[in-house]
Design a protein around this motif. Structure first.
Motif, short mmCIF file in Angstrom:
data_model
loop_
_atom_site.label_atom_id
_atom_site.label_comp_id
_atom_site.label_asym_id
_atom_site.label_seq_id
_atom_site.Cartn_x
_atom_site.Cartn_y
_atom_site.Cartn_z
N VAL A 125 8.57 -17.41 1.59
CA VAL A 125 7.40 -18.18 1.98
C VAL A 125 6.50 -18.29 0.76
CG1 VAL A 125 5.51 -18.32 3.61
CG2 VAL A 125 7.61 -17.16 4.26
N HIS A 147 -3.57 -21.63 -4.16
CA HIS A 147 -4.40 -21.32 -5.32
C HIS A 147 -3.90 -22.09 -6.53
CE1 HIS A 147 -5.03 -18.05 -2.49
NE2 HIS A 147 -6.22 -17.91 -3.03
N LEU A 204 -2.74 -20.45 -9.68
CA LEU A 204 -1.48 -19.71 -9.75
C LEU A 204 -0.29 -20.65 -9.51
CD1 LEU A 204 -2.47 -16.42 -7.92
CD2 LEU A 204 -1.69 -16.60 -10.27
N LYS A 217 3.88 -19.97 -8.89
CA LYS A 217 4.49 -20.19 -7.58
C LYS A 217 5.55 -21.30 -7.69
CE LYS A 217 1.48 -17.52 -5.25
NZ LYS A 217 0.45 -17.90 -4.31
N PHE A 227 2.77 -1.74 5.54
CA PHE A 227 1.72 -2.68 5.17
C PHE A 227 2.22 -4.14 5.13
CE2 PHE A 227 0.68 1.30 2.88
CZ PHE A 227 -0.58 1.57 3.41
N ASP A 228 3.27 -4.44 5.90
CA ASP A 228 3.82 -5.81 5.91
C ASP A 228 4.18 -6.30 4.52
OD1 ASP A 228 3.75 -6.06 8.62
OD2 ASP A 228 1.86 -7.16 8.70
N ILE A 229 4.70 -5.40 3.72
CA ILE A 229 5.10 -5.76 2.36
C ILE A 229 6.63 -5.81 2.30
CG2 ILE A 229 5.20 -4.91 -0.03
CD1 ILE A 229 2.43 -3.68 0.41
N ARG A 243 -4.85 -5.88 13.46
CA ARG A 243 -4.71 -6.98 12.52
C ARG A 243 -4.03 -8.19 13.15
NH1 ARG A 243 -1.89 -4.81 8.56
NH2 ARG A 243 -0.54 -6.60 8.37
N ILE A 280 -4.78 -2.45 0.18
CA ILE A 280 -3.41 -2.95 0.00
C ILE A 280 -3.25 -4.34 0.60
CG2 ILE A 280 -1.00 -2.54 0.67
CD1 ILE A 280 -1.35 0.32 0.15
N GLY A 281 -2.45 -5.15 -0.08
CA GLY A 281 -2.18 -6.49 0.43
C GLY A 281 -0.76 -6.91 0.11
N ALA A 282 -0.37 -8.05 0.69
CA ALA A 282 1.00 -8.53 0.51
C ALA A 282 1.01 -10.03 0.27
CB ALA A 282 1.82 -8.23 1.76
N ILE A 283 1.97 -10.47 -0.53
CA ILE A 283 2.22 -11.90 -0.68
C ILE A 283 3.62 -12.17 -0.14
CG2 ILE A 283 2.45 -13.85 -2.27
CD1 ILE A 283 0.57 -12.47 -4.20
N GLY A 284 3.68 -12.95 0.93
CA GLY A 284 4.96 -13.36 1.53
C GLY A 284 5.93 -12.21 1.73
N GLY A 295 3.86 -6.65 -3.16
CA GLY A 295 2.84 -5.73 -2.67
C GLY A 295 1.78 -5.57 -3.74
N ILE A 296 0.50 -5.54 -3.32
CA ILE A 296 -0.57 -5.39 -4.29
C ILE A 296 -1.53 -4.29 -3.83
CG2 ILE A 296 -2.59 -6.54 -5.32
CD1 ILE A 296 -1.04 -9.10 -5.33
N ASP A 307 -7.66 -11.34 -2.18
CA ASP A 307 -7.91 -12.74 -1.82
C ASP A 307 -7.65 -13.65 -3.02
OD1 ASP A 307 -8.78 -11.84 0.63
OD2 ASP A 307 -10.92 -12.00 0.15
N MET A 315 -5.92 -13.19 -5.64
CA MET A 315 -4.52 -13.26 -6.07
C MET A 315 -3.63 -13.92 -5.02
SD MET A 315 -3.83 -9.75 -8.16
CE MET A 315 -4.77 -8.64 -7.16
N GLY A 316 -4.23 -14.38 -3.93
CA GLY A 316 -3.45 -15.05 -2.90
C GLY A 316 -2.69 -14.09 -2.00
N GLU A 343 -2.58 -11.26 1.23
CA GLU A 343 -3.26 -10.99 2.48
C GLU A 343 -3.51 -9.49 2.58
OE1 GLU A 343 -2.56 -11.60 7.21
OE2 GLU A 343 -1.25 -12.68 5.83
N TYR A 344 -4.73 -9.13 2.96
CA TYR A 344 -5.05 -7.71 3.14
C TYR A 344 -4.22 -7.17 4.30
CZ TYR A 344 -7.64 -3.78 5.18
OH TYR A 344 -7.97 -2.59 5.74
N THR A 345 -3.51 -6.07 4.06
CA THR A 345 -2.69 -5.54 5.15
C THR A 345 -2.97 -4.06 5.45
OG1 THR A 345 -0.86 -5.07 3.64
CG2 THR A 345 -0.79 -7.18 4.78
N SER A 391 -5.58 -0.23 4.31
CA SER A 391 -6.24 0.58 3.29
C SER A 391 -5.44 1.85 3.08
CB SER A 391 -7.65 0.96 3.75
OG SER A 391 -8.38 -0.19 4.11
#
Lengths: 505, 433
Positions: free
Chosen positions: A169, A174, A177, A181, A243-245, A459, B171-175, B179-180, B189, B191-192, B194-196, B198
């Motif tokens: 996905v 942005h 970036l 992408k 964490f949905d990663i 969430r 912590i956040g995730a992109i697709g 993981g960030i 935000d 970096m695009g 989503e916060y998932t 702490s």
């Protein structure tokens, strides 16, 4: 009575268990590609047999069914459907719970599904475009992403169902970036092209689809082709890690309840979703002129643009979602199967326990992208301790060898289920069971501790509320499902009209 | 109080990402936490850890070092308020790089403290052979208020918070790919992502190519830095699941209710106090006006190392809009007071532009003690709030009235219990109590 099942995952383990528990006390026979220790045991205890068989080889599967003289066949996974196992059964006079290969197209070809939805103008569909080669896809993206804004935020998928693999996905909102992408989109497209080479017999290779966001859920249904009866909603967790990663998997765990909806999906949305799934069953039957006999499921999402929306269709139960629904199914599964076979499902009153369920999968490290690393590790499980924690244990991708050892097959090793009246409690009880599943050679396993946690649920609810506001607004304005772009010097561009033109001229 | 970030991709094709590109935007987003030095380490396809540090702001750093920042698919970085701070690179026994916010109780100097911390980590990983177990044992042993992100030669990214979770880590995730980890959700935000979730106090999270593992230290109880909510963090961030904006809105309302005053206009001192001023105005009914216009690029004047730089920062930042204050009674809102010099300069400026009366309200309690966890607060005897009464301060800075936000109100505004907050800089030492 004799019944036979096909497939060897955790989904099939619970199907076998529910069949064996029937008041008809059937002998349970099974064919699978690995010897699932759970199913092997059920077969043995019921007086049936388990044999290794390529489950996509319809000839061989049916040969087993004929040899054993079974009363009907229940197909677990999708691939046997794609390869016509149900067709072959029926041809040989054996009733089968499973979509015929033509009907299963709604799952096998994601492009076919979208075409069907647009042709019949059904609800809950997304913009899409298919390509033969990565180059073609890249060029198209480059050329039109200024004009058609949906092309900026896309899901790149293999056009054919490929075991949940290969979906990326790419949210390219942005602009700063964008080059990153964009590069990634193109790289993935060319990876997909290579990956799809192993699948023959399908015209489209790469599918680019409008990217949507919102809470996902699975609506699994029984159908006899006349009526579609919905089961409780289940929410699966596709990301491999906490964490949905991380990478998309077949599903790392799922929740259901209380009742037939989920805390973040409304009854109205359930009803609407059921109508959508029903409409697809009607459309595909009309298209191919066959009766849909078995399981159909919508893997869905509430989206801003369409409300309840089909992401993918399943021609079978989900895995792990099967566990959530079948474990709470109160009605005799064999009664349901016969009502499907006889086309009398409308008379059937199907009941489920009113509780919440949590399922967590445990996978060997390497799953899902590096299966070779994940394979061939000896598994040690203390099933009794798991049972004592009040949980149910289902074997997944595990192979019972002749010497009694059990070896990982590369996918999810097992799934642990807990019923409760609170998600949090069910999740915590499963957590206690995690140490009872180990690999004998010290290779690591992983699971998601956050499934069923209140944070994750909060969430999902937050996302659902935001997206609900947006689609309700569209509903009130009468623009649900409408997309608009504006091109200077041209005016308003309707991407739907462009899509329809490209499909049918 | 540096801003820290870690970027970690998963799955097939993960080596194709350019992590530095993402860190550029993420670190930019965290510059409010420090602007004196930037540091970055990245992990390349040939499995090398490269570190680049420099005393530059993020933008200049990336411009200057562009050539050396082209590769790397995993990266960690920081933007710090301290010169010569940067990524710590330990070569042996286990090669690793580490960035940190706050300070472990290992030395009085932040840089040295994190260096010792990183050495211990390297040694422990070597001894135990398991990054999660090793890090857990180090965090169990090392007290203080800190969060950190480390990256090992074994391609493991380790992040964690001290057992009290004083400093944030989100912590956040992109697709399905990335993981960030970052000090604040605003960076996610930007970096695009989503916060998932702490990272919890005392929690260690280890990313490796095949899994994410997490564990919590035995004795973890939260003591979140209260100063983050009212000053350090960005308004658009969530820390520990609490909206910074919500806290600051509450603070403005509390100030208006606490010491009501008659005035014609509410003015907030950019940037932080603008949020306080907005809700102060809403609560009091006194209109808010734009009081200052900034010259030059955004700098955080209060965190500049020298008095000259701070005053220059403030004066350049704050050219008053005379029309907003001329012949008016003004409620002037600021976020905090350290020595009072910059505030004095501002009050004087407004009076010269015609303001009749100036009532100063501060959106935080009096700073009375330095932060033991590295937030740049001067020594006790240099803190005006710790030495003078509110009335005395009003004389010194030339205001008609002056008041701080009471500590009890601060606690209410954040919405946690007193026992869940670190307020050492406001004179409440939970280790003593």
């Amino acid at each position: 009575m004799k019944v036979m099942g096909v497939g060897n995952g955790a989904r099939e383990h619970i199907i076998a268990k529910k069949l064996a528990e029937s008041k008809y006390k059937p002998k349970v026979y099974w064919v699978g590609e690995l010897r699932n220790p759970g199913i092997v045991k059920i077969c043995k205890e019921s007086g049936g047999e388990y044999e290794i068989c390529k489950t996509t080889d319809s000839e061989k599967v049916v040969k087993h069914a004929l040899k054993w003289g079974v009363d009907f066949v229940f197909v677990g996974p999708e691939e046997p459907n794609f390869y016509g196992v149900p067709d072959k059964c029926v041809k040989n006079g054996i009733p089968c719970i499973g979509a015929s290969s033509k009907l299963a197209k709604i799952e096998m070809s994601k492009a076919e599904l979208r075409r069907l939805q647009w042709k019949y103008d059904l609800k809950g569909k997304l913009l899409f475009k298919t390509f033969q080669t990565a180059e073609e896809a890249s060029k198209y993206l480059e050329k039109y992403s200024e004009t058609l804004t949906w092309l900026q935020n896309v899901a790149l998928k293999p056009a054919r169902q490929a075991g949940g693999k290969g979906v990326k996905v790419v949210d390219d909102r942005h602009i700063y970036l964008h080059d990153e992408k964009d590069r990634f989109k193109k790289q993935h497209a060319s990876w997909l092209e290579g990956y799809m080479k192993s699948y023959s017999g399908i015209e489209d290779k790469i599918l680019i689809e409008e990217k949507v966001w919102g809470p996902e859920y699975t609506l699994q249904c029984f159908t006899d082709g006349k009526v579609v009866k919905g089961m409780p909603l289940v929410q699966d967790n596709k990301n491999a890690h906490e964490f949905d990663i991380g990478t998309e998997t077949g599903g790392m765990g799922s929740i259901s309840g209380p009742g037939i909806i989920l805390p973040f999906i409304t009854q109205d949305e359930y009803d609407e979703s059921l109508k959508i799934v029903d409409s697809i069953v009607k459309a595909i039957q009309n298209e191919v002129g066959e009766r849909y006999c078995g399981i159909v499921a919508g893997q869905m999402m509430i989206t801003e643009i369409e409300g309840p929306t089909i992401i993918e269709m399943y021609s079978r139960l989900g895995d792990p979602e099967a566990l959530n629904v079948l474990s709470t199914l109160k009605t005799d599964l064999i009664d349901i199967c016969y009502s499907i076979i006889d086309g009398k499902l409308s008379n059937m009153n199907i009941e489920f326990e009113d509780c919440v369920t949590v399922v967590k999968a445990i996978a060997p490290k390497g799953y899902p992208d590096f299966r070779d690393l994940a394979k061939n590790h000896p598994i040690i499980v203390d099933e009794e301790k798991i049972f004592n924690e009040g949980c149910e244990f289902y074997w997944g991708s595990a192979d019972l060898r002749d010497d009694g050892s059990i070896i990982t097959g590369g996918s999810r090793i097992c799934e642990i289920l807990c019923k409760s009246n609170r998600f949090e409690e069910a999740s915590e009880r499963i957590e206690k069971c995690i140490p009872y599943v180990k690999l004998g050679d010290g290779w690591g396993v992983f699971h998601r501790s956050d499934i069923g946690s209140s944070q994750l649920l909060a969430r999902r609810m937050d996302v659902a509320e935001r997206v609900r506001r947006l689609y309700h607004y569209r509903l009130e304005k009468g623009i649900l499902g409408k997309r608009f772009d504006w091109l200077p010097g041209f005016g308003i561009v309707d991407p739907v009209a462009i899509l329809k033109k490209s499909l049918w001229g | 109080m540096p801003g820290i970030i870690g970027f970690y991709p998963f799955g097939e094709g993960r080596e194709n990402w350019n992590a530095c590109r993402f860190l550029y935007y993420g670190l930019n987003a965290l510059q409010g936490r420090g602007q004196e030095s930037t540091g970055l380490s990245f992990f390349t396809k040939d499995r090398l850890l490269n570190t680049v540090n420099s005393n530059m702001m993020v933008e200049d750093f990336f411009k200057e070092k562009a050539e050396s920042l082209k590769e790397g698919y995993i990266a960690i970085g920081q933007t710090s308020p301290i010169k010569n701070d940067g990524v710590i690179h330990i070569k042996e026994p286990v090669e690793l790089v580490c960035v940190g916010d706050g300070k472990p109780n290992l030395h009085s100097d932040k840089i040295i403290a994190f260096k010792i911390f990183s050495e211990k980590l390297s040694q422990k990983i070597y001894e135990l052979g398991d990054a999660l177990k090793a890090t857990k044992s180090i965090v169990n042993e090392v007290s203080g208020g800190y969060s950190f992100i480390a990256l090992t030669k074994n391609e493991e990214m380790i992040c964690g918070r001290d057992t009290h979770g004083v400093k944030p880590l989100e912590i956040g995730a992109i697709g399905f790919d990335i993981g960030i980890v970052a000090s604040e959700t605003a960076a996610l935000d930007v970096m695009g992502a989503e916060y998932t979730g702490s990272v919890n106090p005392g929690e260690i999270v280890v990313f490796d190519p095949l899994s994410i593992r997490r564990e919590i230290c035995d004795k973890s109880n939260k003591k979140y830095c209260s100063f983050e909510y009212i000053y350090l963090a960005r308004l658009d961030s969530y820390l520990n699941g609490i909206s910074v904006s919500k806290v600051r809105e509450n603070v403005g309302r509390a100030l208006a209710r606490e010491k009501p005053v008659k005035a014609d206009v509410v003015i907030g001192i950019p940037e932080t106090a603008l949020a306080f001023a907005t809700s102060y105005s809403e609560e009091s009914g006194i209109p808010m006006k734009i009081g200052f216009i900034r010259t030059g690029r955004y700098t955080r004047s209060a965190i500049k190392p020298t008095q000259l730089e701070r005053l220059t920062g403030v004066q350049l930042k704050l050219n008053p809009v005379r029309y907003s204050v001329d012949n008016k009674d003004v409620v002037l809102i600021d976020d905090s007071v350290v020595r009072g010099n910059t505030l004095k300069s501002t009050v004087l400026d407004l009076k010269r532009k015609g303001a009749k009366r100036i009532h100063v309200r501060i959106g935080s309690p009096a700073l009375v003690a330095p932060c033991p966890y590295g937030t740049e607060v001067p020594p006790r005897d240099e803190l005006i709030g710790g030495n003078l009464s509110e009335e005395e301060i009003s004389y010194v800075i030339g205001a008609d009235s002056f008041s701080f936000l009471p500590i009890t109100k601060l606690i209410e505004c954040i919405g946690l219990k007193k026992s869940e907050l670190c307020m050492k800089c406001f004179g409440i030492d939970w280790e003593v109590e």
